[in-house]
Design a protein around this motif. Structure first.
Motif, PDB file in Angstrom:
ATOM      1  N   LEU A 100     -55.936 -28.837 -47.895  1.00  0.00           N
ATOM      2  CA  LEU A 100     -55.857 -29.960 -48.832  1.00  0.00           C
ATOM      3  C   LEU A 100     -56.205 -29.527 -50.254  1.00  0.00           C
ATOM      4  O   LEU A 100     -55.570 -29.971 -51.220  1.00  0.00           O
ATOM      5  CB  LEU A 100     -56.794 -31.083 -48.390  1.00  0.00           C
ATOM      6  CG  LEU A 100     -56.321 -31.975 -47.251  1.00  0.00           C
ATOM      7  CD1 LEU A 100     -57.397 -32.988 -46.895  1.00  0.00           C
ATOM      8  CD2 LEU A 100     -55.027 -32.695 -47.617  1.00  0.00           C
ATOM      9  N   ALA A 101     -57.193 -28.668 -50.392  1.00  0.00           N
ATOM     10  CA  ALA A 101     -57.577 -28.199 -51.723  1.00  0.00           C
ATOM     11  C   ALA A 101     -56.453 -27.391 -52.369  1.00  0.00           C
ATOM     12  O   ALA A 101     -56.183 -27.526 -53.568  1.00  0.00           O
ATOM     13  CB  ALA A 101     -58.853 -27.362 -51.639  1.00  0.00           C
ATOM     14  N   ARG A 102     -55.785 -26.569 -51.577  1.00  0.00           N
ATOM     15  CA  ARG A 102     -54.659 -25.786 -52.106  1.00  0.00           C
ATOM     16  C   ARG A 102     -53.507 -26.704 -52.525  1.00  0.00           C
ATOM     17  O   ARG A 102     -52.903 -26.519 -53.588  1.00  0.00           O
ATOM     18  CB  ARG A 102     -54.202 -24.794 -51.036  1.00  0.00           C
ATOM     19  CG  ARG A 102     -52.917 -24.024 -51.362  1.00  0.00           C
ATOM     20  CD  ARG A 102     -53.092 -23.038 -52.476  1.00  0.00           C
ATOM     21  NE  ARG A 102     -51.954 -22.119 -52.504  1.00  0.00           N
ATOM     22  CZ  ARG A 102     -51.589 -21.437 -53.577  1.00  0.00           C
ATOM     23  NH1 ARG A 102     -52.270 -21.553 -54.706  1.00  0.00           N
ATOM     24  NH2 ARG A 102     -50.560 -20.604 -53.528  1.00  0.00           N
ATOM     25  N   MET A 103     -53.185 -27.676 -51.700  1.00  0.00           N
ATOM     26  CA  MET A 103     -52.144 -28.640 -52.063  1.00  0.00           C
ATOM     27  C   MET A 103     -52.507 -29.367 -53.351  1.00  0.00           C
ATOM     28  O   MET A 103     -51.662 -29.540 -54.241  1.00  0.00           O
ATOM     29  CB  MET A 103     -51.934 -29.647 -50.926  1.00  0.00           C
ATOM     30  CG  MET A 103     -51.379 -29.061 -49.654  1.00  0.00           C
ATOM     31  SD  MET A 103     -51.233 -30.334 -48.368  1.00  0.00           S
ATOM     32  CE  MET A 103     -50.980 -29.307 -46.917  1.00  0.00           C
ATOM     33  N   ARG A 104     -53.734 -29.796 -53.453  1.00  0.00           N
ATOM     34  CA  ARG A 104     -54.218 -30.481 -54.666  1.00  0.00           C
ATOM     35  C   ARG A 104     -54.031 -29.600 -55.895  1.00  0.00           C
ATOM     36  O   ARG A 104     -53.559 -30.073 -56.947  1.00  0.00           O
ATOM     37  CB  ARG A 104     -55.700 -30.819 -54.477  1.00  0.00           C
ATOM     38  CG  ARG A 104     -56.393 -31.460 -55.670  1.00  0.00           C
ATOM     39  CD  ARG A 104     -57.900 -31.379 -55.496  1.00  0.00           C
ATOM     40  NE  ARG A 104     -58.360 -29.989 -55.485  1.00  0.00           N
ATOM     41  CZ  ARG A 104     -59.513 -29.578 -54.952  1.00  0.00           C
ATOM     42  NH1 ARG A 104     -60.328 -30.435 -54.365  1.00  0.00           N
ATOM     43  NH2 ARG A 104     -59.847 -28.303 -55.000  1.00  0.00           N
ATOM     44  N   ASP A 105     -54.367 -28.328 -55.778  1.00  0.00           N
ATOM     45  CA  ASP A 105     -54.313 -27.432 -56.933  1.00  0.00           C
ATOM     46  C   ASP A 105     -52.880 -27.100 -57.356  1.00  0.00           C
ATOM     47  O   ASP A 105     -52.647 -26.721 -58.508  1.00  0.00           O
ATOM     48  CB  ASP A 105     -55.079 -26.137 -56.625  1.00  0.00           C
ATOM     49  CG  ASP A 105     -56.573 -26.368 -56.455  1.00  0.00           C
ATOM     50  OD1 ASP A 105     -57.057 -27.454 -56.845  1.00  0.00           O
ATOM     51  OD2 ASP A 105     -57.249 -25.481 -55.907  1.00  0.00           O
ATOM     52  N   LEU A 106     -51.925 -27.248 -56.436  1.00  0.00           N
ATOM     53  CA  LEU A 106     -50.532 -26.961 -56.770  1.00  0.00           C
ATOM     54  C   LEU A 106     -49.835 -28.138 -57.461  1.00  0.00           C
ATOM     55  O   LEU A 106     -48.736 -27.983 -57.979  1.00  0.00           O
ATOM     56  CB  LEU A 106     -49.751 -26.575 -55.510  1.00  0.00           C
ATOM     57  CG  LEU A 106     -50.124 -25.223 -54.892  1.00  0.00           C
ATOM     58  CD1 LEU A 106     -49.385 -25.031 -53.569  1.00  0.00           C
ATOM     59  CD2 LEU A 106     -49.810 -24.068 -55.849  1.00  0.00           C
ATOM     60  N   LEU A 107     -50.490 -29.284 -57.486  1.00  0.00           N
ATOM     61  CA  LEU A 107     -49.902 -30.480 -58.104  1.00  0.00           C
ATOM     62  C   LEU A 107     -50.112 -30.506 -59.606  1.00  0.00           C
ATOM     63  O   LEU A 107     -51.202 -30.185 -60.102  1.00  0.00           O
ATOM     64  CB  LEU A 107     -50.546 -31.736 -57.528  1.00  0.00           C
ATOM     65  CG  LEU A 107     -49.955 -32.367 -56.286  1.00  0.00           C
ATOM     66  CD1 LEU A 107     -50.780 -33.604 -55.935  1.00  0.00           C
ATOM     67  CD2 LEU A 107     -48.499 -32.740 -56.481  1.00  0.00           C
ATOM     68  N   ARG A 108     -49.083 -30.926 -60.323  1.00  0.00           N
ATOM     69  CA  ARG A 108     -49.242 -31.232 -61.738  1.00  0.00           C
ATOM     70  C   ARG A 108     -50.028 -32.524 -61.894  1.00  0.00           C
ATOM     71  O   ARG A 108     -50.026 -33.371 -60.998  1.00  0.00           O
ATOM     72  CB  ARG A 108     -47.865 -31.406 -62.385  1.00  0.00           C
ATOM     73  CG  ARG A 108     -47.054 -30.130 -62.483  1.00  0.00           C
ATOM     74  CD  ARG A 108     -45.669 -30.404 -63.038  1.00  0.00           C
ATOM     75  NE  ARG A 108     -44.898 -29.165 -63.179  1.00  0.00           N
ATOM     76  CZ  ARG A 108     -43.597 -29.077 -63.026  1.00  0.00           C
ATOM     77  NH1 ARG A 108     -42.884 -30.150 -62.728  1.00  0.00           N
ATOM     78  NH2 ARG A 108     -42.983 -27.915 -63.168  1.00  0.00           N
ATOM     79  N   PRO A 109     -50.700 -32.720 -63.035  1.00  0.00           N
ATOM     80  CA  PRO A 109     -51.324 -34.023 -63.296  1.00  0.00           C
ATOM     81  C   PRO A 109     -50.288 -35.138 -63.197  1.00  0.00           C
ATOM     82  O   PRO A 109     -49.175 -35.015 -63.710  1.00  0.00           O
ATOM     83  CB  PRO A 109     -51.846 -33.873 -64.722  1.00  0.00           C
ATOM     84  CG  PRO A 109     -52.088 -32.399 -64.879  1.00  0.00           C
ATOM     85  CD  PRO A 109     -50.989 -31.735 -64.100  1.00  0.00           C
ATOM     86  N   GLY A 110     -50.635 -36.181 -62.483  1.00  0.00           N
ATOM     87  CA  GLY A 110     -49.706 -37.266 -62.238  1.00  0.00           C
ATOM     88  C   GLY A 110     -48.840 -37.069 -61.018  1.00  0.00           C
ATOM     89  O   GLY A 110     -48.126 -37.989 -60.609  1.00  0.00           O
TER      90      GLY A 110
END
Length: 200
Positions: free
Chosen positions: A106-116
């Protein structure tokens, strides 16, 4: 059993709309983590111009690459593949988190997301008995009806069973790693997590 309606069905596919409905307007790049043979990635491509699927299973990736589309399919580990941080508008995953350490995933997925950007997960967890027995029995009954009408498609990807985390543990993890996320438990032995990454 073959699919009777002309469209594949199983418990994972049943919840694809949960992910597709979460795609934000104007999304340009999407990542499907644990893409398998690519069904969800191809569905994402209908609305997102650039879609990448990644999976560790070579057989599944070979099948995904056999379709005539412009989705990019990568054989590899999304935890270590050199994706640029904050480079996707959508990160999606179906039935993948229980194959790895869920907090790390989950942390890796979160970090791959752009803001928004939006993270959309459908996952498997372990029931807690006897409290979950009535819900599980209802799920078996409803799932049996779906299979009778639609058939059951068996995906080519490896299976991990039982899932290591309970539904309660996944809810708590989502709250910890993705503050403000929406966690839902679904009847057909799945949960979902939807989270929009804050701007700035």
């Amino acid at each position: 059993m073959t699919v009777k309606t002309g469209r594949r069905w199983n418990h994972n596919i049943h919840y694809h709309p949960r992910i597709l409905d979460a795609v934000p307007d104007g999304a340009r790049r999407a990542l499907d983590v644990g893409c398998g043979e690519g069904m969800l990635a191809r569905e994402l491509r209908r609305t997102v111009p650039g879609v990448t699927g990644i999976d560790l299973d070579a057989t599944s990736i070979d099948q995904a690459r056999g379709h005539p589309d412009d989705v990019e399919f990568i054989l590899g580990d999304f935890l270590t593949h050199p994706f640029e941080p904050a480079s996707f508008d959508v990160v999606a995953s179906v039935a993948t988190l229980h194959h790895l350490d869920a907090a790390t995933g989950l942390a890796r997925m979160r970090d791959l997301l752009r803001p928004g950007g939006v993270l959309a997960v459908v996952g498997l967890a372990r029931s807690t008995m006897p409290n979950d027995l009535p819900r599980d029995l209802a799920g078996v009954a409803v799932g049996t009806l779906h299979r009778a009408v639609k058939g059951l498609w068996h995906h080519p990807s490896p299976i991990v069973w039982p899932p290591p985390a309970t539904y309660a543990q996944m809810r708590a993890l989502a709250t910890e790693v993705l503050p403000g996320s929406e966690y839902r438990r679904h009847l057909l032995f799945r949960y979902s997590i939807i989270w929009r990454k804050p701007q700035g």
